[in-house]
Design a protein around this motif. Structure first.
Motif, PDB file in Angstrom:
ATOM      1  N   UNK A 221      -4.005  -2.986  11.759  1.00  0.00           N
ATOM      2  CA  UNK A 221      -3.640  -2.776  10.119  1.00  0.00           C
ATOM      3  C   UNK A 221      -3.386  -1.312   9.978  1.00  0.00           C
ATOM      4  N   UNK A 222      -2.024  -0.946   9.595  1.00  0.00           N
ATOM      5  CA  UNK A 222      -1.698   0.401   9.514  1.00  0.00           C
ATOM      6  C   UNK A 222      -2.082   0.999   8.482  1.00  0.00           C
ATOM      7  N   UNK A 223      -3.363   1.596   8.238  1.00  0.00           N
ATOM      8  CA  UNK A 223      -3.936   2.199   6.996  1.00  0.00           C
ATOM      9  C   UNK A 223      -3.538   3.426   6.550  1.00  0.00           C
ATOM     10  N   UNK A 265       5.216   3.569   2.160  1.00  0.00           N
ATOM     11  CA  UNK A 265       6.317   3.225   1.186  1.00  0.00           C
ATOM     12  C   UNK A 265       6.528   1.943   1.953  1.00  0.00           C
ATOM     13  N   UNK A 266       6.534   1.614   3.432  1.00  0.00           N
ATOM     14  CA  UNK A 266       6.560   0.386   3.781  1.00  0.00           C
ATOM     15  C   UNK A 266       5.432  -0.728   3.858  1.00  0.00           C
ATOM     16  N   UNK A 267       4.307  -0.182   3.798  1.00  0.00           N
ATOM     17  CA  UNK A 267       3.241  -1.044   3.780  1.00  0.00           C
ATOM     18  C   UNK A 267       2.595  -1.349   2.592  1.00  0.00           C
ATOM     19  N   UNK A 268       2.643  -0.341   1.538  1.00  0.00           N
ATOM     20  CA  UNK A 268       1.773  -0.514   0.231  1.00  0.00           C
ATOM     21  C   UNK A 268       0.562  -0.812   0.388  1.00  0.00           C
ATOM     22  N   UNK A 269      -0.180  -0.179   1.450  1.00  0.00           N
ATOM     23  CA  UNK A 269      -1.401  -0.524   1.348  1.00  0.00           C
ATOM     24  C   UNK A 269      -2.303   0.218   0.453  1.00  0.00           C
TER      25      UNK A 269
END
Length: 457
Positions: A221-223, A265-269
């Motif tokens: 998961x790219x946090x 911006x791409x993950x909105x984590x």
């Protein structure tokens, strides 16, 4: 008087094709049973070692306490009043930079004839946290009392951890302990941080090594506000999974390496974490992942299942070849002879399945097709009373098997190739019968089929 071709013969051929569906369905059921047994063995091996792995984190968690005024109503005085209540909560911080450099080694574990592929991933995880001033609380900061902060990493199956985890934080070393103490992360590990490091410093640089065993899939998961993940492995058939494809990849005959780059911006984590911070389960956070699957693409059960879908077509084309000989040569082929050839075609799939479990699908297909073509050619030579006819029939059947293997190998073009095959066979049949008088053929006496091969003159 026997007829070369009659409605009775056509009806019997149609009935035989329907009856042959019974053994084909039974063989298809065997394929499903063997596949389920294989999946059960893989699940048993994973249960005894570790399942697919997903890494989520690290997250920096700062527990806090504060006193808030809660409005109460007194039934005695019938008035509302304010009562101080201590509120407990947590602040969650994601790393600004997150990097993972992983090297994966795979191995095969076998139980009987079934195999499961395990992997051992050596990962170096690093990054930094940039904390906002006063934790972003502004003037309310003075009303908060902070407890000992900690860093948590979610690991979906902690049984796969293969090393003693130690965190290097700004040059200091801290030991991880089991459990994340964060419900939304699930299983994993955490490390307690000194208050002066976790609550006063604005920048925290971290790094730690994680050796992890798993089965099937490895996901991350790219946090980070900016995440950079590199995975390499000694596996030539990676299947990239998840919500993000690699930005760069290189796949060779022996290994692969892939790189992923993501941002907030791409993950909105961050927004997802804010919504999930009070939840015990956060599927939306775990869904923002990517990774690789180490499942073998050569699945003999899947290919056997795909091949048996063409069985009825094969039987129909073979019977059509018999019928063509009857039409062109005026021979009488008994329905029992049709049935025996159809049974040989059906048993091809059972032979293919049983052999592919031991020697691989490609070699099993070659052996199964060869023995079936040889048997049917030998039998047809006697049925039609001609070695030449039997050999020609065998060549045609062998060509069909070769075309079927092409259909199974070229999955993306299977429909196109199948359509062209059927159209080509229809063209051949129409060309060969273009001058036949079908009414006259139906009344023409059939030649008796000799019991032995005709002798070349």
């Amino acid at each position: 008087m026997n007829k070369g071709v009659s409605l009775y013969k056509l009806g019997m051929i149609g009935l035989l094709m329907l009856l042959l569906l019974i053994p084909l369905m039974m063989i298809n059921g065997i394929i499903g049973d063997r596949q389920n047994r294989r999946d059960g063995v893989i699940d048993d091996i994973a249960r005894s070692s570790s399942y697919s792995q997903q890494l989520t984190g690290p997250l920096l968690i700062v527990p806090y306490r504060r006193t808030v005024q809660v409005s109460r109503y007194s039934a005695v005085t019938q008035q509302r009043y304010e009562e101080p209540v201590e509120e407990r909560g947590r602040l969650y911080f994601l790393p600004d930079q997150f990097t993972l450099d992983g090297n994966v080694q795979t191995e095969v574990r076998a139980r009987g004839i079934y195999e499961a592929r395990l992997y051992h991933a050596t990962n170096t995880i690093a990054g930094n946290f940039v904390l906002p001033e006063r934790f972003g609380l502004g003037d309310e900061y003075k009303n908060y009392h902070f407890d000992e902060p900690f860093l948590a990493v979610g690991i979906s199956d902690i049984r796969g951890i293969e090393n003693d985890l130690k965190l290097n934080l700004d040059g200091k070393t801290f030991d991880f302990v089991p459990g994340t103490d964060v419900p939304l992360l699930g299983e994993g590990v955490r490390v307690m941080l000194p208050t002066e490091d976790g609550a006063e410093k604005t920048t925290l640089k971290f790094t730690f090594d994680l050796r992890l065993q798993g089965t099937g899939q490895l996901q991350v998961t790219p946090v980070g506000k900016s995440s950079h993940v590199v995975l390499s492995a000694d596996w030539p058939h990676p299947s990239f999974i998840g919500n993000y494809l690699p930005t760069a990849r290189n796949v060779s005959d022996t290994n692969f390496n892939a790189t992923w780059e993501t941002s907030f911006f791409s993950t909105n984590v961050q927004d997802i974490l804010n919504r999930c911070s009070a939840s015990e389960i956060c599927n939306e956070l775990k869904a923002r992942s990517f990774g690789v699957s180490f499942i073998s693409p050569v699945d003999q059960y899947l290919k056997a299942d795909r091949s048996i879908k063409y069985a009825l077509l094969f039987i129909a084309l073979t019977f059509a070849g018999f019928l063509l000989f009857e039409v062109l040569k005026g021979l009488a082929v008994h329905p029992v002879q049709y049935a025996l050839v159809g049974a040989a075609l059906a048993l091809f799939y059972l032979l293919l399945l049983s052999l592919s479990e031991h020697i691989g699908f490609g070699l099993a297909y070659l052996i199964s097709a060869t023995v079936c073509v040889a048997l049917i050619s030998f039998y047809v030579s006697h049925v039609l009373g001609s070695v030449a006819h039997g050999t020609g029939f065998g060549i045609g059947l062998g060509t069909l098997y070769a075309l079927l293997y092409g259909l199974l190998s070229a999955e993306d073009y299977a429909l196109l190739m199948g359509s062209l095959l059927l159209f080509g066979l229809l063209v051949v049949f129409m060309v060969l019968t273009r001058k036949l008088d079908w009414y006259a053929i139906a009344q023409r006496p059939a030649k008796p089929v000799v019991a032995s091969l005709e002798v070349a003159q």
